[in-house]
Design an enzyme around this catalytic site. Structure first.
Site, PDB file in Angstrom:
ATOM      1  N   ASP A  90       0.842  -1.193   0.113  1.00  0.00           N
ATOM      2  CA  ASP A  90       0.071   0.032   0.091  1.00  0.00           C
ATOM      3  C   ASP A  90       1.147   1.390  -0.100  1.00  0.00           C
ATOM      4  O   ASP A  90       2.099   1.103  -0.322  1.00  0.00           O
ATOM      5  CB  ASP A  90      -0.847   0.112   1.166  1.00  0.00           C
ATOM      6  CG  ASP A  90      -0.303   0.119   2.225  1.00  0.00           C
ATOM      7  OD1 ASP A  90       0.942   0.190   2.608  1.00  0.00           O
ATOM      8  OD2 ASP A  90      -0.993   0.341   3.440  1.00  0.00           O
ATOM      9  N   CYS A 102       3.391  -3.084   4.015  1.00  0.00           N
ATOM     10  CA  CYS A 102       2.670  -1.775   4.188  1.00  0.00           C
ATOM     11  C   CYS A 102       3.366  -1.050   5.380  1.00  0.00           C
ATOM     12  O   CYS A 102       4.437  -1.328   5.596  1.00  0.00           O
ATOM     13  CB  CYS A 102       1.081  -2.283   4.955  1.00  0.00           C
ATOM     14  SG  CYS A 102       0.848  -3.506   6.264  1.00  0.00           S
ATOM     15  N   THR A 136       3.292  -1.400   8.695  1.00  0.00           N
ATOM     16  CA  THR A 136       3.734  -2.176   9.740  1.00  0.00           C
ATOM     17  C   THR A 136       3.879  -3.604   9.222  1.00  0.00           C
ATOM     18  O   THR A 136       4.603  -4.187  10.009  1.00  0.00           O
ATOM     19  CB  THR A 136       2.654  -2.443  10.983  1.00  0.00           C
ATOM     20  OG1 THR A 136       1.381  -2.732  10.394  1.00  0.00           O
ATOM     21  CG2 THR A 136       2.588  -0.811  11.668  1.00  0.00           C
ATOM     22  N   HIS A 186      10.438 -23.956   8.640  1.00  0.00           N
ATOM     23  CA  HIS A 186       9.545 -24.657   9.396  1.00  0.00           C
ATOM     24  C   HIS A 186       8.009 -24.583   8.922  1.00  0.00           C
ATOM     25  O   HIS A 186       7.341 -25.474   9.000  1.00  0.00           O
ATOM     26  CB  HIS A 186       9.823 -24.135  10.920  1.00  0.00           C
ATOM     27  CG  HIS A 186      10.959 -24.651  11.609  1.00  0.00           C
ATOM     28  ND1 HIS A 186      11.008 -24.326  12.818  1.00  0.00           N
ATOM     29  CD2 HIS A 186      11.999 -25.330  11.086  1.00  0.00           C
ATOM     30  CE1 HIS A 186      12.235 -25.072  13.391  1.00  0.00           C
ATOM     31  NE2 HIS A 186      12.788 -25.527  12.242  1.00  0.00           N
ATOM     32  N   HIS A 237       7.829 -30.739  10.143  1.00  0.00           N
ATOM     33  CA  HIS A 237       7.367 -29.753   9.844  1.00  0.00           C
ATOM     34  C   HIS A 237       6.144 -29.777   8.805  1.00  0.00           C
ATOM     35  O   HIS A 237       5.010 -28.962   8.625  1.00  0.00           O
ATOM     36  CB  HIS A 237       8.327 -28.738   9.376  1.00  0.00           C
ATOM     37  CG  HIS A 237       9.725 -28.533  10.291  1.00  0.00           C
ATOM     38  ND1 HIS A 237       9.178 -27.895  11.539  1.00  0.00           N
ATOM     39  CD2 HIS A 237      10.768 -28.821  10.367  1.00  0.00           C
ATOM     40  CE1 HIS A 237      10.166 -28.075  12.279  1.00  0.00           C
ATOM     41  NE2 HIS A 237      11.174 -28.407  11.473  1.00  0.00           N
TER      42      HIS A 237
HETATM   43  C1  RB5 Z   1      -1.634   2.870   6.550  1.00  0.00           C
HETATM   44  O1  RB5 Z   1      -1.757   4.097   7.244  1.00  0.00           O
HETATM   45  C2  RB5 Z   1      -1.292   1.952   7.422  1.00  0.00           C
HETATM   46  O2  RB5 Z   1      -2.359   1.639   8.342  1.00  0.00           O
HETATM   47  C3  RB5 Z   1      -1.125   0.554   6.779  1.00  0.00           C
HETATM   48  O3  RB5 Z   1       0.060   0.606   6.028  1.00  0.00           O
HETATM   49  C4  RB5 Z   1      -0.247  -0.689   7.667  1.00  0.00           C
HETATM   50  O4  RB5 Z   1       0.232  -0.298   8.496  1.00  0.00           O
HETATM   51  C5  RB5 Z   1      -1.639  -1.309   8.356  1.00  0.00           C
HETATM   52  O5  RB5 Z   1      -1.541  -2.464   8.686  1.00  0.00           O
END
Ligand code: RB5
Length: 145
Positions: A8, A65, A67, A98, A133
């Site tokens: 994203d 993304c 996180t 694994h 596994h």
């Molecule tokens: C976008 O702002 C953010 O929420 C997305 O990139 C991600 O971190 C969501 O899990």
């Protein structure tokens, strides 16, 4: 090896970096977007990459993304996907050896470029160890039924 990649807006810079990094290493890379910095919804890109991998168009996928959490939750909803969110090389290796993870997820706002490169290298050079596994991965896949 062909690799599916997607992100994203929160992962676009790391996606572009890793895409170039992989192409320079000789990997084939299919970029499922996003292609700009405007705000988009990460499940759309997770779905596209996951479906490419499940269909066998690419062997493995990388999703990014902010996180790495949103894309990993989303990708794991697609049947046949085992997506692993990794912030260190040991986890990346274990995710292949694994868990036979077929998608690696990264968080652009969590890790730096150098660590991301090493995590990707480690993930791509790992091999599923099978044996006990395989039994456990089979049980994971049975949870989809
Ligand atoms: C976008 O702002 C953010 O929420 C997305 O990139 C991600 O971190 C969501 O899990």
């Amino acid at each position: 090896m062909e690799i599916a990649i997607g992100s994203d807006h929160g992962g676009i810079h790391l996606k572009e970096h890793i895409k170039t990094y992989l192409m320079e290493k000789g990997f084939g890379v299919e970029d499922y977007g996003t292609y700009g910095e405007e705000s988009v919804d990460y499940p759309d890109y997770a779905e596209a990459v996951a479906k490419g991998v499940v269909a066998g168009k690419q062997e493995l996928g990388i999703l990014i993304c902010g996180t790495g959490i949103g894309v990993s939750i989303s990708a794991n909803k697609i049947k046949g996907i085992r997506a692993a969110l990794c912030g260190d090389c040991f986890s990346a290796l274990m995710s292949r050896e694994h868990n036979d993870a077929n998608i690696l997820c990264l968080g652009e706002r969590v890790i730096g470029l150098g660590l991301a490169e090493k995590i990707v290298d480690t993930y791509l050079t790992g091999h599923f160890q099978g044996g006990r596994h395989a039994r456990r991965v089979e049980k994971i896949m049975n949870l989809e039924k």
